[in-house]
Design a protein around this motif. Sequence first.
Motif, PDB file in Angstrom:
ATOM      1  N   GLN A  38       9.279 152.410  24.484  1.00 53.99           N
ATOM      2  CA  GLN A  38       9.149 153.454  24.325  1.00 53.99           C
ATOM      3  C   GLN A  38       9.577 153.991  23.100  1.00 53.99           C
ATOM      4  O   GLN A  38      10.599 152.970  22.288  1.00 53.99           O
ATOM      5  N   TRP A  39       8.903 154.844  22.242  1.00 52.12           N
ATOM      6  CA  TRP A  39       9.075 155.659  21.281  1.00 52.12           C
ATOM      7  C   TRP A  39      10.532 155.862  21.114  1.00 52.12           C
ATOM      8  O   TRP A  39      11.036 156.012  20.015  1.00 52.12           O
ATOM      9  N   SER A  40      10.599 156.930  22.198  1.00 50.01           N
ATOM     10  CA  SER A  40      11.919 157.186  21.649  1.00 50.01           C
ATOM     11  C   SER A  40      13.001 157.670  23.745  1.00 50.01           C
ATOM     12  O   SER A  40      12.316 157.795  24.211  1.00 50.01           O
ATOM     13  N   GLU A  41      13.854 158.089  23.890  1.00 47.44           N
ATOM     14  CA  GLU A  41      14.464 158.594  25.211  1.00 47.44           C
ATOM     15  C   GLU A  41      14.366 159.374  25.364  1.00 47.44           C
ATOM     16  O   GLU A  41      13.611 160.451  24.677  1.00 47.44           O
ATOM     17  N   PRO A  42      13.996 160.424  26.667  1.00 47.78           N
ATOM     18  CA  PRO A  42      13.175 161.252  27.202  1.00 47.78           C
ATOM     19  C   PRO A  42      14.622 162.289  26.266  1.00 47.78           C
ATOM     20  O   PRO A  42      15.624 161.948  26.611  1.00 47.78           O
ATOM     21  N   VAL A  43      13.808 163.562  25.525  1.00 41.08           N
ATOM     22  CA  VAL A  43      15.403 164.372  25.250  1.00 41.08           C
ATOM     23  C   VAL A  43      15.814 164.216  24.647  1.00 41.08           C
ATOM     24  O   VAL A  43      16.984 164.517  24.179  1.00 41.08           O
ATOM     25  N   ASP A  44      15.151 163.304  23.129  1.00 40.42           N
ATOM     26  CA  ASP A  44      15.757 162.650  22.515  1.00 40.42           C
ATOM     27  C   ASP A  44      15.651 163.457  21.381  1.00 40.42           C
ATOM     28  O   ASP A  44      13.976 164.301  21.323  1.00 40.42           O
ATOM     29  N   ASN A  45      16.204 163.316  20.029  1.00 43.46           N
ATOM     30  CA  ASN A  45      15.964 164.419  19.012  1.00 43.46           C
ATOM     31  C   ASN A  45      15.722 163.822  17.673  1.00 43.46           C
ATOM     32  O   ASN A  45      16.238 163.956  16.876  1.00 43.46           O
ATOM     33  N   VAL A  46      14.788 162.910  17.955  1.00 42.71           N
ATOM     34  CA  VAL A  46      14.648 162.059  16.498  1.00 42.71           C
ATOM     35  C   VAL A  46      13.729 162.912  15.542  1.00 42.71           C
ATOM     36  O   VAL A  46      13.291 163.415  16.001  1.00 42.71           O
ATOM     37  N   LEU A  47      13.757 161.992  14.416  1.00 41.04           N
ATOM     38  CA  LEU A  47      14.018 163.357  13.516  1.00 41.04           C
ATOM     39  C   LEU A  47      12.434 162.229  12.903  1.00 41.04           C
ATOM     40  O   LEU A  47      12.761 161.384  12.107  1.00 41.04           O
ATOM     41  N   TYR A  48      10.949 162.504  13.011  1.00 41.16           N
ATOM     42  CA  TYR A  48      10.036 161.887  12.042  1.00 41.16           C
ATOM     43  C   TYR A  48      10.159 162.926  11.262  1.00 41.16           C
ATOM     44  O   TYR A  48      10.473 163.776  10.265  1.00 41.16           O
ATOM     45  N   HIS A  49       8.939 161.719  10.344  1.00 43.15           N
ATOM     46  CA  HIS A  49       8.547 161.580   8.361  1.00 43.15           C
ATOM     47  C   HIS A  49       7.851 163.208   8.860  1.00 43.15           C
ATOM     48  O   HIS A  49       6.931 163.645   9.264  1.00 43.15           O
ATOM     49  N   GLY A  50       8.005 164.203   8.146  1.00 49.01           N
ATOM     50  CA  GLY A  50       8.166 165.623   7.360  1.00 49.01           C
ATOM     51  C   GLY A  50       8.170 165.980   8.414  1.00 49.01           C
ATOM     52  O   GLY A  50       7.859 167.724   8.738  1.00 49.01           O
ATOM     53  N   ALA A  51       8.777 166.712   9.303  1.00 46.55           N
ATOM     54  CA  ALA A  51       9.639 167.501  10.282  1.00 46.55           C
ATOM     55  C   ALA A  51      10.914 167.855   9.446  1.00 46.55           C
ATOM     56  O   ALA A  51      11.973 167.038   9.300  1.00 46.55           O
ATOM     57  N   SER A  52      11.055 169.013   9.934  1.00 45.54           N
ATOM     58  CA  SER A  52      12.274 170.019   9.602  1.00 45.54           C
ATOM     59  C   SER A  52      13.595 169.650  10.186  1.00 45.54           C
ATOM     60  O   SER A  52      14.656 170.545   9.781  1.00 45.54           O
ATOM     61  N   ASP A  53      12.796 169.180  11.795  1.00 45.65           N
ATOM     62  CA  ASP A  53      13.990 169.224  12.626  1.00 45.65           C
ATOM     63  C   ASP A  53      13.340 168.454  14.060  1.00 45.65           C
ATOM     64  O   ASP A  53      12.579 167.758  13.843  1.00 45.65           O
ATOM     65  N   GLY A  54      14.318 167.895  14.769  1.00 42.97           N
ATOM     66  CA  GLY A  54      14.371 166.689  15.162  1.00 42.97           C
ATOM     67  C   GLY A  54      13.066 167.036  16.392  1.00 42.97           C
ATOM     68  O   GLY A  54      12.945 168.011  17.126  1.00 42.97           O
ATOM     69  N   HIS A  55      12.028 165.375  17.132  1.00 42.87           N
ATOM     70  CA  HIS A  55      11.027 166.251  17.967  1.00 42.87           C
ATOM     71  C   HIS A  55      11.244 166.896  19.163  1.00 42.87           C
ATOM     72  O   HIS A  55      10.617 168.136  19.414  1.00 42.87           O
ATOM     73  N   HIS A  56      12.628 167.077  19.958  1.00 44.10           N
ATOM     74  CA  HIS A  56      12.985 168.031  20.884  1.00 44.10           C
ATOM     75  C   HIS A  56      12.918 169.270  20.910  1.00 44.10           C
ATOM     76  O   HIS A  56      12.726 169.971  21.031  1.00 44.10           O
ATOM     77  N   ASN A  57      13.525 169.295  19.597  1.00 46.27           N
ATOM     78  CA  ASN A  57      13.780 170.834  19.098  1.00 46.27           C
ATOM     79  C   ASN A  57      12.900 171.456  18.988  1.00 46.27           C
ATOM     80  O   ASN A  57      12.648 173.300  19.136  1.00 46.27           O
ATOM     81  N   GLN A  58      11.895 170.892  17.821  1.00 44.32           N
ATOM     82  CA  GLN A  58      10.667 170.999  17.450  1.00 44.32           C
ATOM     83  C   GLN A  58       9.423 171.488  18.799  1.00 44.32           C
ATOM     84  O   GLN A  58       9.058 173.058  18.752  1.00 44.32           O
ATOM     85  N   THR A  59       9.960 170.873  19.937  1.00 36.70           N
ATOM     86  CA  THR A  59       9.135 171.362  20.826  1.00 36.70           C
ATOM     87  C   THR A  59       9.043 172.365  21.723  1.00 36.70           C
ATOM     88  O   THR A  59       8.280 173.542  22.261  1.00 36.70           O
TER      89      THR A  59
END
Length: 153
Positions: A30-51
């Motif tokens: 599992q890349w991350s937990e559901p609804v997790d807010n992982v910060l990926y390369h080049g992103a200005s905010d966490g994945h969940h917030n960005q979506t």
Amino acid sequence: MSDPVERAEAHADLIAMALACSSTRVVTVQWSEPVDNVLYHGASDGHHNQTHNEPGEQPEVHAITVQIMQGFSDLLQKLDAVPEGPGTLLDHSLVLGCTDVSEGRTHSLDEMPVVLGGGACGALQMGTHVRYTRKNSNALGLSLLRAMDVQAS
């Protein structure tokens, strides 16, 4: 290890080794937990917030998706690099890649993307695209079990 790309690469190495030496036959990653807010390369905010919050066509969410799919591709390539009998470990494996929603902004479950990699010892017709229009993909797991001659209902 907090970097999601480095963690996925380490997982791919471990998975290939564990399958190659028959330490296991089944692996779940599992890349991350559901609804997790992982910060990926080049992103200005966490994945969940960005979506939910990135406006427009969501280029940063797209870039995150590309990073994740590159990790999936890396796993498939590592499996394909291991000789096994007349083929490779990938030829004798079935790798399912999926997400927990089809569209992050709305958490929609309609037409969730699923990718199958590997030859599954010839059990499945590969190289095809199927558009599954039902509300969810719950039947997929059962179909895969049956394709592998596991008697399940």
